[in-house]
Design a protein around this motif. Sequence first.
Motif, PDB file in Angstrom:
ATOM      1  N   LYS A   1      79.932 -19.368 -21.669  1.00  0.00           N
ATOM      2  CA  LYS A   1      79.365 -20.781 -21.528  1.00  0.00           C
ATOM      3  C   LYS A   1      78.584 -21.547 -20.494  1.00  0.00           C
ATOM      4  CE  LYS A   1      82.555 -20.535 -25.076  1.00  0.00           C
ATOM      5  NZ  LYS A   1      84.300 -21.306 -24.956  1.00  0.00           N
ATOM      6  N   ASN A   2      78.950 -20.386 -19.550  1.00  0.00           N
ATOM      7  CA  ASN A   2      78.049 -21.084 -18.153  1.00  0.00           C
ATOM      8  C   ASN A   2      76.919 -20.008 -17.384  1.00  0.00           C
ATOM      9  OD1 ASN A   2      79.361 -21.826 -15.100  1.00  0.00           O
ATOM     10  ND2 ASN A   2      77.830 -22.514 -15.530  1.00  0.00           N
ATOM     11  N   PRO A   3      76.470 -19.549 -18.576  1.00  0.00           N
ATOM     12  CA  PRO A   3      75.564 -18.496 -18.093  1.00  0.00           C
ATOM     13  C   PRO A   3      74.956 -18.567 -16.923  1.00  0.00           C
ATOM     14  CG  PRO A   3      73.849 -19.393 -19.397  1.00  0.00           C
ATOM     15  CD  PRO A   3      75.900 -20.041 -18.884  1.00  0.00           C
ATOM     16  N   GLU A   4      74.740 -19.849 -15.694  1.00  0.00           N
ATOM     17  CA  GLU A   4      74.035 -19.984 -14.778  1.00  0.00           C
ATOM     18  C   GLU A   4      74.455 -19.659 -13.424  1.00  0.00           C
ATOM     19  OE1 GLU A   4      72.924 -23.844 -17.919  1.00  0.00           O
ATOM     20  OE2 GLU A   4      74.916 -22.752 -16.668  1.00  0.00           O
ATOM     21  N   LEU A   5      76.023 -19.447 -13.480  1.00  0.00           N
ATOM     22  CA  LEU A   5      77.009 -19.409 -12.526  1.00  0.00           C
ATOM     23  C   LEU A   5      76.738 -17.371 -12.432  1.00  0.00           C
ATOM     24  CD1 LEU A   5      77.541 -20.846 -10.149  1.00  0.00           C
ATOM     25  CD2 LEU A   5      80.062 -21.042 -11.190  1.00  0.00           C
ATOM     26  N   TRP A   6      76.702 -16.704 -12.664  1.00  0.00           N
ATOM     27  CA  TRP A   6      76.389 -15.572 -13.363  1.00  0.00           C
ATOM     28  C   TRP A   6      75.038 -14.980 -12.960  1.00  0.00           C
ATOM     29  CZ3 TRP A   6      81.160 -13.778 -12.823  1.00  0.00           C
ATOM     30  CH2 TRP A   6      82.579 -14.688 -12.501  1.00  0.00           C
ATOM     31  N   ALA A   7      74.250 -15.180 -13.037  1.00  0.00           N
ATOM     32  CA  ALA A   7      72.611 -15.316 -12.989  1.00  0.00           C
ATOM     33  C   ALA A   7      72.243 -14.309 -12.039  1.00  0.00           C
ATOM     34  CB  ALA A   7      71.482 -16.483 -12.787  1.00  0.00           C
ATOM     35  N   PRO A   8      71.504 -12.771 -12.439  1.00  0.00           N
ATOM     36  CA  PRO A   8      71.423 -11.988 -11.080  1.00  0.00           C
ATOM     37  C   PRO A   8      70.766 -12.172  -9.658  1.00  0.00           C
ATOM     38  CG  PRO A   8      70.559 -11.030 -13.279  1.00  0.00           C
ATOM     39  CD  PRO A   8      70.842 -12.658 -13.759  1.00  0.00           C
ATOM     40  N   GLU A   9      69.755 -13.638 -10.408  1.00  0.00           N
ATOM     41  CA  GLU A   9      69.650 -14.607  -8.852  1.00  0.00           C
ATOM     42  C   GLU A   9      70.860 -14.751  -7.794  1.00  0.00           C
ATOM     43  OE1 GLU A   9      66.555 -13.746 -11.112  1.00  0.00           O
ATOM     44  OE2 GLU A   9      68.630 -14.842 -12.117  1.00  0.00           O
ATOM     45  N   LEU A  10      71.606 -15.090  -8.627  1.00  0.00           N
ATOM     46  CA  LEU A  10      72.492 -15.858  -7.710  1.00  0.00           C
ATOM     47  C   LEU A  10      74.364 -14.400  -7.156  1.00  0.00           C
ATOM     48  CD1 LEU A  10      74.161 -18.264  -7.194  1.00  0.00           C
ATOM     49  CD2 LEU A  10      75.407 -19.006  -9.053  1.00  0.00           C
ATOM     50  N   LEU A  11      74.443 -13.980  -8.013  1.00  0.00           N
ATOM     51  CA  LEU A  11      74.920 -12.944  -7.736  1.00  0.00           C
ATOM     52  C   LEU A  11      74.136 -11.600  -6.226  1.00  0.00           C
ATOM     53  CD1 LEU A  11      76.554 -11.560 -11.289  1.00  0.00           C
ATOM     54  CD2 LEU A  11      77.423 -12.992  -9.486  1.00  0.00           C
ATOM     55  N   ALA A  12      72.671 -12.141  -6.681  1.00  0.00           N
ATOM     56  CA  ALA A  12      72.270 -11.691  -4.952  1.00  0.00           C
ATOM     57  C   ALA A  12      72.304 -11.774  -4.050  1.00  0.00           C
ATOM     58  CB  ALA A  12      70.923 -11.237  -5.966  1.00  0.00           C
ATOM     59  N   GLU A  13      72.623 -13.564  -4.237  1.00  0.00           N
ATOM     60  CA  GLU A  13      73.120 -14.144  -2.976  1.00  0.00           C
ATOM     61  C   GLU A  13      74.536 -14.737  -2.998  1.00  0.00           C
ATOM     62  OE1 GLU A  13      71.079 -16.171  -1.291  1.00  0.00           O
ATOM     63  OE2 GLU A  13      69.627 -16.053  -1.809  1.00  0.00           O
ATOM     64  N   VAL A  14      75.091 -13.895  -3.587  1.00  0.00           N
ATOM     65  CA  VAL A  14      76.466 -13.517  -3.281  1.00  0.00           C
ATOM     66  C   VAL A  14      76.794 -11.859  -2.004  1.00  0.00           C
ATOM     67  CG1 VAL A  14      78.951 -12.732  -3.757  1.00  0.00           C
ATOM     68  CG2 VAL A  14      77.318 -14.410  -5.060  1.00  0.00           C
ATOM     69  N   ALA A  15      75.753 -10.901  -2.551  1.00  0.00           N
ATOM     70  CA  ALA A  15      75.968 -10.269  -1.606  1.00  0.00           C
ATOM     71  C   ALA A  15      75.298 -10.215  -0.536  1.00  0.00           C
ATOM     72  CB  ALA A  15      75.122  -8.637  -2.668  1.00  0.00           C
ATOM     73  N   ARG A  16      74.766 -11.111  -0.341  1.00  0.00           N
ATOM     74  CA  ARG A  16      73.344 -11.271   0.860  1.00  0.00           C
ATOM     75  C   ARG A  16      74.604 -12.334   2.231  1.00  0.00           C
ATOM     76  NH1 ARG A  16      69.991 -15.740   3.562  1.00  0.00           N
ATOM     77  NH2 ARG A  16      70.158 -16.707   1.812  1.00  0.00           N
ATOM     78  N   HIS A  17      75.498 -12.483   0.793  1.00  0.00           N
ATOM     79  CA  HIS A  17      76.476 -13.264   2.006  1.00  0.00           C
ATOM     80  C   HIS A  17      77.014 -12.723   2.069  1.00  0.00           C
ATOM     81  CE1 HIS A  17      73.423 -16.958   0.918  1.00  0.00           C
ATOM     82  NE2 HIS A  17      73.467 -17.120   2.566  1.00  0.00           N
TER      83      HIS A  17
END
Length: 221
Positions: free
Chosen positions: A160-176
Amino acid sequence: MTGGEQGQGLEWRDGVIPVSRRFDDPYFSLNDGLAETGHVFLAGNDLPARLCPGFQVAELGFGTGLNLLALHLCNPGHPIRFTSFEAFPLDTAEIARALDHFPQARTVAEPFLAAWAKGARRFDIGQISAEIIIGDARDTLPNWQGRADAWFLDGFSPAKNPELWAPELLAEVARHTTPGGTFATYTAAGHVRRALVEAGFAVDRRPGHGRKRHMSVGVLA
């Protein structure tokens, strides 16, 4: 963005479960959201055992604040930090109504609700210093100066909310994330797990809560 989901469409299932019309998804589990928070986000990150002074928790998807309150309830008294990223903040009345479904959380929610009603997005609840960063996490997370010891990945469902699970955003999670830092999430969707692996996490699948067969946890490798 300061408007609430109420204006964009919020309905109440069985009179107690808030459901976002924007994403057609409930804000918490229909099968005891507080118990799910304990199983997925707290136990999934080995909390409260890992909590210590200065520990940083970060979250994608603040919603009703239920995860923050659960963290407060399990904190043995350490001064810790909590940062959440939320694009569509609910208003105080809607949050209070949702939390009425969880008396244990509702009894400790007043400092949060009082601050929220005044427009504060930084406030203390017990020994937790909380900050809710409003806006699209794809824009706000890259600019965040912090790094988390534990992540609650709690956006609406990936379908329902693919934007919040995009690879680019999850890469930012790892970076932080601090070295050895962890994440936990209710979803075990294959593309989410693969994106988290590609971001640098060692990912495991565990039994989920209630009707959900599986969830995901991981450690930054």
